[in-house]
Design an enzyme around this catalytic site. Sequence first.
Site, short mmCIF file in Angstrom:
data_model
loop_
_atom_site.label_atom_id
_atom_site.label_comp_id
_atom_site.label_asym_id
_atom_site.label_seq_id
_atom_site.Cartn_x
_atom_site.Cartn_y
_atom_site.Cartn_z
N LYS A 104 32.21 18.56 -14.43
CA LYS A 104 31.18 19.13 -13.57
C LYS A 104 29.90 19.36 -14.37
CE LYS A 104 30.52 23.21 -10.57
NZ LYS A 104 31.16 24.48 -10.14
N SER B 91 34.97 28.07 -6.46
CA SER B 91 34.33 26.76 -6.61
C SER B 91 35.24 25.66 -7.13
CB SER B 91 33.11 26.88 -7.52
OG SER B 91 32.10 27.60 -6.87
N SER C 236 31.62 24.92 -5.39
CA SER C 236 30.55 24.08 -5.88
C SER C 236 31.01 22.90 -6.72
CB SER C 236 29.57 24.92 -6.70
OG SER C 236 30.20 25.49 -7.83
#
Length: 611
Positions: free
Chosen positions: A191, A292, A268
């Site tokens: 990420k 997330s 996220s």
Amino acid sequence: MAESTEQRQRFFGYPRAVEGPNIPYRKSDDKNPVFSGFLLVVGAWLVSKLEFVQKILWSNAGFDEMRKLDFGDYTERWDPTVIPAAPSESKPYVPELHPDSFTKLPEDIPGRYHSVTEYHAKYLSGELTPLSVAESLLPLIRRDTKSSPDHSLAFISTNVEHVLAAAKASTERYQAGKPLGVLDGVPTAVKDETDLIGYRTTYGRSTNDAMFPVADKSSWPVQKLLQSGAILLGKLNMHELGADTTNNNPNWGTPRNPHNEQYYTGGSSGGSAYAVSSGLVPLALGADGGGSIRIPSSFCGVYGLKPSHGRLEDTGSTVTVSGPLAASMADLEAAYRILGQPDPEDPICALFSPPKVLSTSSSRPKILGVYKDWFNRAEPSVRDLCQKTLDFYQNKLSYKIVDITIPYVPEGQSAHAFTILSEMAVRARNQAIDKKNWLSGLNPANKVLLAVGAQTPAQDYILAQQLRNILMQHLAFLYKQHPGMIIVSPTTPMAGWPIASLGDLKHGITDGNTSIRNMEYVWLANFTGNPAISCPVGYTEPAKGKGEGKVPVGLMGMGDWGSEDELLAWGREAEVYLNEVYEGGRKRPANWIDVFATAKGTGKVNNESDK
């Protein structure tokens, strides 16, 4: 009675076991305004300029409700880190990565994904090479080609030269009979919230080379992946700053849910979930400050682990941790064994007891805690799927289900919300080159969120940390009362989050009511620092007019501090349920990539979903 966690394991920072007040669950309707499209752009500009509007929105969100509560003599708990200490005489940790140490799924189950052990086996046999796999994946994920494929939206950046060099080196190791281990040559990605050497960390924000320099060092978890020989394909898409749970990102594009393109991936860590769900990689690194990792894992039908606070690395936050998402429980466990190596240079991480290998026959408590009033707030389709899974645990695996209560759940969610927004606002301001106009580089939705978060008064922030202490001490009481208990709930009460309109993808959307709803269960583990896992347990029909692909549903387990290994064992059982008990078994999405076939040049880019 089973021996208590405190007796079995020495901790630093473990809360006192104090039962919290008996507060009935009451949740009022949220009344936050919803903005999207051009109205959001204009509204965000006004909010960013008008401080009195920011304060009105802060109060309207109910963030001042804690002033009405009496927390008595409870003091503040500023940091939720609880460390299960390694024995003083313990040897240096070496991850157990022999293929035989991982549970293997039956070959004939539907919806089967390729696991890290299968990559390893094909490399050992010479049927595939890490280079052939990397060369087959790069055309699918690169943004710098004339016709960028849909999969490229899951990635923010890919350094082709680095990828190919790593793949060639891994191929040579296999050819010499000296692979580094089971992860050598396995494709993965991280990420864009975590440093990877040779890449910029933008946190999903727009390109700004002055603000985001190229990293000259990888974060500790990424270093462990690189040292294991894994092929890092690049940086994955995310919701800007990790500030919401859709992964709607006007800066880099919004990857669609692989199971139904009219739904969000969740966020996220949406790029991470997409890459795993679509079959591009068997595991990926995400981060979790308010669900997330777990929310996108649930929405995309994969497995996600939120570790204990502070275990993997210091993220600079009191709620956010790094952690893995994976296609199977074996892959999740492999990732955790690698990522969970204590960092000797981190004064907190270095103290953690390292991961251990639990055999399938390990004796452990079989207790599931359910807060019924909270659990039952999920949408009926989600609640029913999760309840059927609990019935399996109880009736087939002999788990005991106990009723529990947790005080101040709605208030705790608000406390978590403005704690993380306050942290984001401070860090965004610190990072900005122009401190006076620190909101100017953010997308419209985040201008609103962070402008509002920045208005949190010290009084309310202190009250939030007092409530954090109440919750942590109450959880310690529950775990003392029921050693080894796993608290279970749906991962999210929602059956996915449909994309309302294509216009929302251009400018973004701020829908605080749905965001709060989406995070209803996940926030607690972030606020109190507990580990938690999300496992897919079924699929539900999409909303009317929102495509044909069924929407995955996840079940979440939250354990005592330091209980990641026990959660992984519990997750294996959830995997058995989905593959062998749930009607129809696991389903792969329509855009699933058979990497083995594409690397051989025999596979199609898009495969039919398992229906």
